[in-house]
Design a protein around this motif. Sequence first.
Motif, PDB file in Angstrom:
ATOM      1  N   ASP A   1      71.133  -0.706  -8.080  1.00  0.00           N
ATOM      2  CA  ASP A   1      69.853  -1.586  -7.253  1.00  0.00           C
ATOM      3  C   ASP A   1      68.972  -0.543  -7.302  1.00  0.00           C
ATOM      4  O   ASP A   1      67.891  -1.037  -7.760  1.00  0.00           O
ATOM      5  CB  ASP A   1      70.483  -1.972  -5.893  1.00  0.00           C
ATOM      6  CG  ASP A   1      71.307  -3.118  -5.939  1.00  0.00           C
ATOM      7  OD1 ASP A   1      71.588  -3.831  -7.073  1.00  0.00           O
ATOM      8  OD2 ASP A   1      71.884  -3.503  -5.039  1.00  0.00           O
ATOM      9  N   PRO A   2      68.841   0.609  -6.851  1.00  0.00           N
ATOM     10  CA  PRO A   2      67.628   1.430  -6.949  1.00  0.00           C
ATOM     11  C   PRO A   2      66.971   1.533  -8.237  1.00  0.00           C
ATOM     12  O   PRO A   2      65.975   1.380  -8.630  1.00  0.00           O
ATOM     13  CB  PRO A   2      68.034   2.785  -6.298  1.00  0.00           C
ATOM     14  CG  PRO A   2      69.369   2.375  -5.478  1.00  0.00           C
ATOM     15  CD  PRO A   2      70.066   1.367  -6.292  1.00  0.00           C
ATOM     16  N   SER A   3      67.766   1.695  -9.184  1.00  0.00           N
ATOM     17  CA  SER A   3      67.364   1.841 -10.584  1.00  0.00           C
ATOM     18  C   SER A   3      66.744   0.304 -11.207  1.00  0.00           C
ATOM     19  O   SER A   3      65.770   0.345 -11.723  1.00  0.00           O
ATOM     20  CB  SER A   3      68.555   2.297 -11.715  1.00  0.00           C
ATOM     21  OG  SER A   3      69.152   3.547 -11.254  1.00  0.00           O
ATOM     22  N   ASN A   4      67.693  -0.273 -10.868  1.00  0.00           N
ATOM     23  CA  ASN A   4      67.351  -1.697 -11.303  1.00  0.00           C
ATOM     24  C   ASN A   4      65.933  -2.345 -10.698  1.00  0.00           C
ATOM     25  O   ASN A   4      65.022  -2.838 -11.282  1.00  0.00           O
ATOM     26  CB  ASN A   4      68.124  -2.907 -11.222  1.00  0.00           C
ATOM     27  CG  ASN A   4      69.195  -2.915 -12.143  1.00  0.00           C
ATOM     28  OD1 ASN A   4      69.188  -2.045 -13.092  1.00  0.00           O
ATOM     29  ND2 ASN A   4      70.167  -3.629 -11.974  1.00  0.00           N
ATOM     30  N   ARG A   5      65.479  -1.942  -9.339  1.00  0.00           N
ATOM     31  CA  ARG A   5      64.397  -2.118  -8.833  1.00  0.00           C
ATOM     32  C   ARG A   5      63.229  -1.547  -9.491  1.00  0.00           C
ATOM     33  O   ARG A   5      62.286  -2.101  -9.716  1.00  0.00           O
ATOM     34  CB  ARG A   5      64.553  -1.688  -7.289  1.00  0.00           C
ATOM     35  CG  ARG A   5      65.154  -2.867  -6.592  1.00  0.00           C
ATOM     36  CD  ARG A   5      64.832  -2.681  -4.895  1.00  0.00           C
ATOM     37  NE  ARG A   5      65.246  -1.418  -4.429  1.00  0.00           N
ATOM     38  CZ  ARG A   5      66.376  -0.760  -4.063  1.00  0.00           C
ATOM     39  NH1 ARG A   5      67.180  -1.576  -3.879  1.00  0.00           N
ATOM     40  NH2 ARG A   5      66.480   0.395  -3.710  1.00  0.00           N
ATOM     41  N   PHE A   6      63.600  -0.297  -9.835  1.00  0.00           N
ATOM     42  CA  PHE A   6      62.423   0.514 -10.254  1.00  0.00           C
ATOM     43  C   PHE A   6      62.174  -0.006 -11.917  1.00  0.00           C
ATOM     44  O   PHE A   6      60.933  -0.103 -12.208  1.00  0.00           O
ATOM     45  CB  PHE A   6      62.918   2.246 -10.738  1.00  0.00           C
ATOM     46  CG  PHE A   6      61.666   2.675 -11.245  1.00  0.00           C
ATOM     47  CD1 PHE A   6      60.735   3.553 -10.193  1.00  0.00           C
ATOM     48  CD2 PHE A   6      61.455   2.991 -12.599  1.00  0.00           C
ATOM     49  CE1 PHE A   6      59.851   4.436 -10.763  1.00  0.00           C
ATOM     50  CE2 PHE A   6      60.587   3.723 -12.829  1.00  0.00           C
ATOM     51  CZ  PHE A   6      59.724   4.651 -12.104  1.00  0.00           C
ATOM     52  N   ILE A   7      63.129  -0.435 -12.708  1.00  0.00           N
ATOM     53  CA  ILE A   7      62.753  -1.018 -14.122  1.00  0.00           C
ATOM     54  C   ILE A   7      62.209  -2.240 -13.977  1.00  0.00           C
ATOM     55  O   ILE A   7      61.351  -2.448 -14.595  1.00  0.00           O
ATOM     56  CB  ILE A   7      64.087  -0.894 -14.763  1.00  0.00           C
ATOM     57  CG1 ILE A   7      64.923   0.485 -15.004  1.00  0.00           C
ATOM     58  CG2 ILE A   7      63.975  -1.534 -16.259  1.00  0.00           C
ATOM     59  CD1 ILE A   7      66.300   0.554 -15.462  1.00  0.00           C
ATOM     60  N   ALA A   8      62.572  -2.934 -12.868  1.00  0.00           N
ATOM     61  CA  ALA A   8      62.187  -4.308 -12.833  1.00  0.00           C
ATOM     62  C   ALA A   8      60.755  -4.307 -12.392  1.00  0.00           C
ATOM     63  O   ALA A   8      59.735  -5.200 -12.967  1.00  0.00           O
ATOM     64  CB  ALA A   8      62.692  -5.028 -11.768  1.00  0.00           C
ATOM     65  N   ASP A   9      60.163  -3.347 -11.819  1.00  0.00           N
ATOM     66  CA  ASP A   9      59.086  -3.147 -11.259  1.00  0.00           C
ATOM     67  C   ASP A   9      58.022  -2.499 -12.357  1.00  0.00           C
ATOM     68  O   ASP A   9      56.895  -3.300 -12.713  1.00  0.00           O
ATOM     69  CB  ASP A   9      58.569  -2.105 -10.329  1.00  0.00           C
ATOM     70  CG  ASP A   9      57.285  -1.827  -9.769  1.00  0.00           C
ATOM     71  OD1 ASP A   9      56.765  -2.815  -9.295  1.00  0.00           O
ATOM     72  OD2 ASP A   9      56.736  -0.709 -10.073  1.00  0.00           O
ATOM     73  N   VAL A  10      58.591  -1.755 -13.520  1.00  0.00           N
ATOM     74  CA  VAL A  10      57.886  -1.517 -14.678  1.00  0.00           C
ATOM     75  C   VAL A  10      57.619  -2.725 -15.614  1.00  0.00           C
ATOM     76  O   VAL A  10      56.642  -2.865 -16.215  1.00  0.00           O
ATOM     77  CB  VAL A  10      58.808  -0.301 -15.486  1.00  0.00           C
ATOM     78  CG1 VAL A  10      57.978   0.068 -16.771  1.00  0.00           C
ATOM     79  CG2 VAL A  10      58.917   0.828 -14.458  1.00  0.00           C
ATOM     80  N   VAL A  11      58.794  -3.452 -15.602  1.00  0.00           N
ATOM     81  CA  VAL A  11      58.708  -4.812 -16.633  1.00  0.00           C
ATOM     82  C   VAL A  11      57.721  -5.702 -15.762  1.00  0.00           C
ATOM     83  O   VAL A  11      56.858  -6.269 -16.671  1.00  0.00           O
ATOM     84  CB  VAL A  11      60.033  -5.272 -16.484  1.00  0.00           C
ATOM     85  CG1 VAL A  11      59.893  -7.038 -17.020  1.00  0.00           C
ATOM     86  CG2 VAL A  11      61.144  -4.535 -17.252  1.00  0.00           C
ATOM     87  N   LYS A  12      57.665  -5.997 -14.670  1.00  0.00           N
ATOM     88  CA  LYS A  12      56.636  -6.574 -13.910  1.00  0.00           C
ATOM     89  C   LYS A  12      55.178  -6.251 -14.327  1.00  0.00           C
ATOM     90  O   LYS A  12      54.416  -7.059 -14.620  1.00  0.00           O
ATOM     91  CB  LYS A  12      56.816  -6.783 -12.452  1.00  0.00           C
ATOM     92  CG  LYS A  12      55.703  -7.621 -11.851  1.00  0.00           C
ATOM     93  CD  LYS A  12      56.027  -7.667 -10.364  1.00  0.00           C
ATOM     94  CE  LYS A  12      55.352  -8.667  -9.439  1.00  0.00           C
ATOM     95  NZ  LYS A  12      55.596  -8.398  -7.892  1.00  0.00           N
ATOM     96  N   ARG A  13      54.971  -4.825 -14.291  1.00  0.00           N
ATOM     97  CA  ARG A  13      53.723  -4.366 -14.375  1.00  0.00           C
ATOM     98  C   ARG A  13      53.208  -4.469 -16.158  1.00  0.00           C
ATOM     99  O   ARG A  13      51.960  -4.455 -16.519  1.00  0.00           O
ATOM    100  CB  ARG A  13      53.540  -3.170 -14.150  1.00  0.00           C
ATOM    101  CG  ARG A  13      53.549  -3.136 -12.511  1.00  0.00           C
ATOM    102  CD  ARG A  13      53.203  -1.663 -11.698  1.00  0.00           C
ATOM    103  NE  ARG A  13      54.297  -0.757 -11.814  1.00  0.00           N
ATOM    104  CZ  ARG A  13      54.564   0.171 -12.623  1.00  0.00           C
ATOM    105  NH1 ARG A  13      53.564   0.668 -13.554  1.00  0.00           N
ATOM    106  NH2 ARG A  13      55.814   0.918 -12.473  1.00  0.00           N
ATOM    107  N   ASN A  14      54.393  -4.139 -16.904  1.00  0.00           N
ATOM    108  CA  ASN A  14      53.907  -4.006 -18.335  1.00  0.00           C
ATOM    109  C   ASN A  14      54.588  -5.191 -19.336  1.00  0.00           C
ATOM    110  O   ASN A  14      54.292  -5.162 -20.572  1.00  0.00           O
ATOM    111  CB  ASN A  14      54.544  -2.748 -18.662  1.00  0.00           C
ATOM    112  CG  ASN A  14      53.960  -1.442 -17.765  1.00  0.00           C
ATOM    113  OD1 ASN A  14      53.022  -0.871 -18.348  1.00  0.00           O
ATOM    114  ND2 ASN A  14      54.577  -1.088 -16.838  1.00  0.00           N
ATOM    115  N   GLY A  15      55.426  -6.145 -18.632  1.00  0.00           N
ATOM    116  CA  GLY A  15      56.047  -7.329 -19.472  1.00  0.00           C
ATOM    117  C   GLY A  15      57.273  -6.634 -20.110  1.00  0.00           C
ATOM    118  O   GLY A  15      58.308  -7.378 -20.103  1.00  0.00           O
ATOM    119  N   GLU A  16      57.596  -5.403 -20.544  1.00  0.00           N
ATOM    120  CA  GLU A  16      58.823  -4.839 -21.051  1.00  0.00           C
ATOM    121  C   GLU A  16      59.201  -3.606 -20.581  1.00  0.00           C
ATOM    122  O   GLU A  16      58.057  -2.786 -20.091  1.00  0.00           O
ATOM    123  CB  GLU A  16      58.669  -5.104 -22.649  1.00  0.00           C
ATOM    124  CG  GLU A  16      58.634  -6.698 -23.154  1.00  0.00           C
ATOM    125  CD  GLU A  16      58.690  -6.604 -24.601  1.00  0.00           C
ATOM    126  OE1 GLU A  16      59.754  -7.290 -25.222  1.00  0.00           O
ATOM    127  OE2 GLU A  16      57.722  -6.053 -25.111  1.00  0.00           O
TER     128      GLU A  16
END
Length: 508
Positions: free
Chosen positions: A145-160
Amino acid sequence: MSLSTSKSAFAALGFKAAIARLLEEIIALYQADTIPWVVGYSGGKDSTATLQLVWLALSRLSPEHRQKPVYVISTDTLVENPIVAAWVARSLDHMAERAREAGLPISTHRLTPDPTNTFWVNLIGRGYPAPRPKFRWCTERLKIDPSNRFIADVVKRNGEAIVVLGMRKAESQARAKVMDRLEGQRVREQLSPNASLQNSYVYTPIETWSNDDVWMFLMQVRNPWGFPNKDLLTMYQGASADGECPLVIDSSTPSCGDSRFGCWVCTLVERDKSMQAMIQNDAEKEWMLPLLELRNELDGDDRNLRDFRRMNGSVQLFKDRVIPGPYTQTARELWLRKVLEAQRHIRANGPDEVREIELITLGELAEIRRLWVLEKHEIEDNLPVIYSKVFGTSYPGPRIDDNLVLGSDEMRVLREICGEDELHFQLTRELLDVERQHRTMARRAGLFKALEGALRRGFYDSAEDAEQRALERRDVLEGARAAVSDAELPLVQPVSDPDGGLDVRPVP
């Protein structure tokens, strides 16, 4: 690609040429788009080798060609082996400093579980029993969950996002099978789809490397952020009699495999070989002995420490026996005391670098206290008392609820009135607290539902009474099902009605 644990990935081209080609591949992938990279780092050999390759590749680019950010993430479960946790923390600090000096677009991020969902909050606060293979509640909450939250935030800000991991097919047959399957779904060269997150891709640059390949690279190529890889090898050797003890490397790695070196509380293995070896191989690490002893206690038969009711108050059977539920209040208070005592011992007897260690943080203690008092209705509020008895100082947290009109003194009186009837005491205490929580509400919404829930949980005279009632209820239900299945139902046949519809009527 078939699994090979012995063939070297350097055999065809030789070591230098193979590394040079891999660095070219990394550079090409980095420059192919503007998608940011997220590199998983645990401090272990595989993730260290992977990050070194990325670092070396970026170093070959001119400043104007290395603008795309690279986020290095390390997930600290807060129950990592203290030796490894300290190693990773120092490594991240060095890494961040060296990246700034070199002008590299690399930033480091230490991730932790949500403060309300840590290992101790779930085990001591909510009463979850220690993880078992059939109830592995820890891996997703603490690592994924902590890793996925960080990656999801990167995706949200950059699209991928592109996630770079040190996974290798030679780790296991299961890992090779998963990687082969995802390899067949690649949408771009070298990029596999992320099975758990949309719009993110996984790049595994050392996927074909053997175990020996990893160590050859680490011993031949100097660590670019100033952490000697020979020290890493020494840490591995000190954690295993045979000199090899793999670390949990990233969020996709199953937690605590058979010989893995990760969380010191792990009960998913028969015994913690790595910590045991550390203590046996180095007298200066004997301060870790309380951790090993506590881990072994968590791994014992805990049926007598658990409530006969499930979390929701229900009583469930398996093969004519009640399935035990969460830890009882007494057991949770016992685990808290043991963790705090281990922390006190380590601070008093460990080396300087662990003199301020927090096996359980003040934030976790605050959440555990809230769960006990406000959700489990344990209004005697015993956590500050336990803390004071262990450390000889006052609990540093504030009062949990200024509206508490009943406390430890009143609960002692109530316990005396109830005598040996623990269930009666628990029910009365919960009813009093439910009324308190609703008394200031204008409409008291949910009051009757809360009272009904308390009465259902406290309905039984004893655990034996609950088991007997559950058996009787099961027998009644099975009898009813049998009666329905044995009943003769009339045969029917479809008949058209005058309006063109369809009706049925019994067959004569």
